[in-house]
Design a protein around this motif. Structure first.
Motif, PDB file in Angstrom:
ATOM      1  N   GLY A  70       0.804  -1.214   0.000  1.00  0.00           N
ATOM      2  CA  GLY A  70       0.000   0.000   0.000  1.00  0.00           C
ATOM      3  C   GLY A  70       0.838   1.265   0.000  1.00  0.00           C
ATOM      4  N   VAL A  71       1.906   1.317  -0.829  1.00  0.00           N
ATOM      5  CA  VAL A  71       2.774   2.487  -0.846  1.00  0.00           C
ATOM      6  C   VAL A  71       2.123   3.632  -1.618  1.00  0.00           C
ATOM      7  CG1 VAL A  71       4.857   1.086  -0.657  1.00  0.00           C
ATOM      8  CG2 VAL A  71       4.017   1.709  -2.914  1.00  0.00           C
ATOM      9  N   ASP A  72       2.563   4.865  -1.322  1.00  0.00           N
ATOM     10  CA  ASP A  72       1.971   6.057  -1.936  1.00  0.00           C
ATOM     11  C   ASP A  72       2.193   6.120  -3.441  1.00  0.00           C
ATOM     12  OD1 ASP A  72       1.128   6.825   0.544  1.00  0.00           O
ATOM     13  OD2 ASP A  72       2.811   8.177   0.921  1.00  0.00           O
ATOM     14  N   LEU A  73       3.181   5.384  -3.932  1.00  0.00           N
ATOM     15  CA  LEU A  73       3.453   5.349  -5.374  1.00  0.00           C
ATOM     16  C   LEU A  73       2.189   5.000  -6.160  1.00  0.00           C
ATOM     17  CD1 LEU A  73       5.459   4.907  -7.898  1.00  0.00           C
ATOM     18  CD2 LEU A  73       5.413   2.504  -7.188  1.00  0.00           C
ATOM     19  N   LEU A  74       1.335   4.170  -5.584  1.00  0.00           N
ATOM     20  CA  LEU A  74       0.149   3.707  -6.304  1.00  0.00           C
ATOM     21  C   LEU A  74      -0.795   4.852  -6.654  1.00  0.00           C
ATOM     22  CD1 LEU A  74      -0.689   0.451  -4.297  1.00  0.00           C
ATOM     23  CD2 LEU A  74       0.881   0.770  -6.207  1.00  0.00           C
ATOM     24  N   ASP A  75      -0.718   5.956  -5.908  1.00  0.00           N
ATOM     25  CA  ASP A  75      -1.618   7.084  -6.173  1.00  0.00           C
ATOM     26  C   ASP A  75      -1.372   7.700  -7.540  1.00  0.00           C
ATOM     27  OD1 ASP A  75      -2.741   6.750  -3.677  1.00  0.00           O
ATOM     28  OD2 ASP A  75      -1.397   8.196  -2.711  1.00  0.00           O
ATOM     29  N   GLY A  76      -0.161   7.526  -8.086  1.00  0.00           N
ATOM     30  CA  GLY A  76       0.156   8.152  -9.365  1.00  0.00           C
ATOM     31  C   GLY A  76       0.012   7.250 -10.559  1.00  0.00           C
ATOM     32  N   LEU A  77      -0.459   6.029 -10.370  1.00  0.00           N
ATOM     33  CA  LEU A  77      -0.614   5.103 -11.496  1.00  0.00           C
ATOM     34  C   LEU A  77      -1.901   5.383 -12.272  1.00  0.00           C
ATOM     35  CD1 LEU A  77       0.437   1.750  -9.780  1.00  0.00           C
ATOM     36  CD2 LEU A  77       1.798   3.148 -11.348  1.00  0.00           C
ATOM     37  N   PRO A  78      -1.930   5.005 -13.560  1.00  0.00           N
ATOM     38  CA  PRO A  78      -3.155   5.215 -14.345  1.00  0.00           C
ATOM     39  C   PRO A  78      -4.359   4.474 -13.762  1.00  0.00           C
ATOM     40  CG  PRO A  78      -1.298   4.664 -15.768  1.00  0.00           C
ATOM     41  CD  PRO A  78      -0.836   4.465 -14.373  1.00  0.00           C
ATOM     42  N   ARG A  79      -4.080   3.337 -13.111  1.00  0.00           N
ATOM     43  CA  ARG A  79      -5.123   2.611 -12.393  1.00  0.00           C
ATOM     44  C   ARG A  79      -4.587   2.241 -11.019  1.00  0.00           C
ATOM     45  NH1 ARG A  79      -7.823  -1.597 -16.769  1.00  0.00           N
ATOM     46  NH2 ARG A  79      -7.902  -0.142 -18.537  1.00  0.00           N
ATOM     47  N   ARG A  80      -5.500   2.117 -10.091  1.00  0.00           N
ATOM     48  CA  ARG A  80      -5.095   1.811  -8.720  1.00  0.00           C
ATOM     49  C   ARG A  80      -4.828   0.318  -8.575  1.00  0.00           C
ATOM     50  NH1 ARG A  80      -3.590   4.829  -4.100  1.00  0.00           N
ATOM     51  NH2 ARG A  80      -3.880   3.473  -2.302  1.00  0.00           N
ATOM     52  N   LEU A  81      -3.578  -0.050  -8.297  1.00  0.00           N
ATOM     53  CA  LEU A  81      -3.215  -1.440  -8.127  1.00  0.00           C
ATOM     54  C   LEU A  81      -3.805  -1.989  -6.829  1.00  0.00           C
ATOM     55  CD1 LEU A  81      -1.360  -3.838  -9.124  1.00  0.00           C
ATOM     56  CD2 LEU A  81       0.377  -2.921  -7.565  1.00  0.00           C
ATOM     57  N   ALA A  82      -4.410  -3.173  -6.908  1.00  0.00           N
ATOM     58  CA  ALA A  82      -4.876  -3.831  -5.690  1.00  0.00           C
ATOM     59  C   ALA A  82      -3.679  -4.135  -4.799  1.00  0.00           C
ATOM     60  CB  ALA A  82      -5.608  -5.123  -6.040  1.00  0.00           C
ATOM     61  N   THR A  83      -3.855  -3.972  -3.499  1.00  0.00           N
ATOM     62  CA  THR A  83      -2.743  -4.170  -2.578  1.00  0.00           C
ATOM     63  C   THR A  83      -3.289  -4.420  -1.185  1.00  0.00           C
ATOM     64  OG1 THR A  83      -0.640  -3.224  -1.810  1.00  0.00           O
ATOM     65  CG2 THR A  83      -2.505  -1.711  -2.033  1.00  0.00           C
ATOM     66  N   MET A  84      -2.401  -4.531  -0.229  1.00  0.00           N
ATOM     67  CA  MET A  84      -2.786  -4.700   1.164  1.00  0.00           C
ATOM     68  C   MET A  84      -1.902  -3.788   2.000  1.00  0.00           C
ATOM     69  SD  MET A  84      -3.393  -8.281   3.186  1.00  0.00           S
ATOM     70  CE  MET A  84      -4.883  -8.688   2.267  1.00  0.00           C
ATOM     71  N   ASP A  85      -2.509  -2.918   2.763  1.00  0.00           N
ATOM     72  CA  ASP A  85      -1.771  -1.981   3.614  1.00  0.00           C
ATOM     73  C   ASP A  85      -1.057  -2.757   4.709  1.00  0.00           C
ATOM     74  OD1 ASP A  85      -0.831   0.074   5.152  1.00  0.00           O
ATOM     75  OD2 ASP A  85      -2.789   0.717   5.869  1.00  0.00           O
TER      76      ASP A  85
END
Length: 350
Positions: free
Chosen positions: A286-301
């Motif tokens: 659940g890193v902040d990098l995902l906020d800048g992707l074209p789509r939100r990658l599924a993850t686990m915090d």
């Protein structure tokens, strides 16, 4: 070990302990450990073996210092290039602010030999406490930690037997819950992609939990792609290309961390692969990098900042439980489905 033994006060090892274990005088032990004086090779080897087995670490601070401690907290992590650990360190630093304690950091690069060297150097300065990532250590490192006579907090993982206190999540449980979510969404041909395998024990445990979750549904991993280096977007792209070239029929890819997962997502989008309809993807952390992707990658915090804060509270004597030593704090990671897992069909009413 009985409760009485586990709660007994810790005592730092002394030259006398090494002297008794090796059968030579304290003066000889001192000469060997300082690499001074005329000592036979056999005696030197006996002293060094005893010191290593006991976990003895020389004291580098001035003998005149009354407390024989310095206001430092040794923090040992495997990587600073992985985006996870800087956030853990941020939580530690935030919690120790105005406590009178200063964190100092050491990096092991996932190597137990390097961890031994880092711990040996840090413990020789007699810190107030140690925060160390993971539960797996070499026998020598474990002996040093067990006999340091200070609070030890192992972080990030609770799947194992801690030396003293532990703060983290169950990675096996995290992998299990991810597998169940994927199966509910209808995916059946699943691949796993991991870096730093098998030295990243937490990623290994997630994979074990993940496989157990698949087994509940009568499934098994269809393919795996490993890489021994660090986490990077480029590596995620390369690994994704490799596994899909071998197994174009896969319908889900589970990555050991978000960095390689993000690289995989970018590769899929570039190649026009329909995500999540044809191919689902998920990472971990659940890193902040995902906020800048074209789509939100599924993850686990992974609760990384909170882990750092809770560990620092224990070392600083600020723990909410009031427990002194032997504290276990297990946090619960939360699945974030993002845009890369199909919506699971509603459960049939009972």
């Amino acid at each position: 070990m009985s409760n009485a033994e586990s709660n007994a006060p810790r005592r730092a090892l002394t030259l006398r302990d090494v002297s008794e274990a090796s059968g030579v005088s304290e003066m000889t032990v001192s000469r060997v450990l300082r690499n001074r004086g005329d000592v036979s090779a056999g005696t030197r080897a006996r002293v060094l073996e005893a010191a290593r087995r006991l976990g003895y670490v020389p004291n580098k601070i001035a003998g005149a210092l009354a407390s024989q401690r310095v206001n430092l907290v040794a923090v040992v992590v495997p990587s600073l290039s992985n985006l996870v650990f800087p956030e853990v360190l941020g939580g530690i630093s935030e919690e120790l602010e105005n406590s009178g304690l200063q964190p100092v950091f050491g990096v092991t690069d996932y190597s137990q030999e390097r961890e031994e060297a880092v711990l040996y150097e840090m413990l020789s300065w007699r810190p107030t406490g140690v925060i160390v990532a993971g539960l797996e250590h070499s026998p020598a490192a474990r002996a040093m930690l067990q006999n340091a006579g200070i609070p030890i907090v192992e972080i990030m993982d609770v799947d194992g037997e801690p030396i003293d206190s532990v703060v983290g999540i169950s990675h096996r449980r995290a992998g299990l819950e991810m597998a169940r979510a994927i199966v509910r969404a209808g995916y059946r041909r699943i691949g796993f992609l991991g870096t730093k395998m098998p030295h990243d024990h937490r990623a290994r445990k997630r994979m074990e939990g993940f496989e157990a979750g698949l087994a509940e549904a009568g499934l098994a991993l269809a393919d795996r792609e490993y890489y021994s280096g660090g986490s990077a977007l480029l590596k995620g792209r390369e690994m994704t290309q490799a596994i899909l070239s071998r197994r174009p029929d896969l319908d889900f890819l589970y990555y050991s961390n978000d960095m390689i997962g993000a690289g995989g997502l970018l590769y899929c989008l570039e190649k026009g692969i329909e995500v999540p309809e044809k191919l689902g993807l998920a990472g971990f952390n659940g890193v902040d990098l995902l906020d800048g992707l074209p789509r939100r990658l599924a993850t686990m915090d992974a609760c990384r900042r909170e882990i750092g804060k809770r560990a620092a509270r224990i070392v600083a004597g600020r723990s909410e439980s009031g427990v002194v030593g032997g504290e276990r704090v297990e946090l619960t990671p939360v699945l974030q489905p993002g845009d890369t897992i199909r919506k699971a069909p509603p459960l049939n009413p009972a």
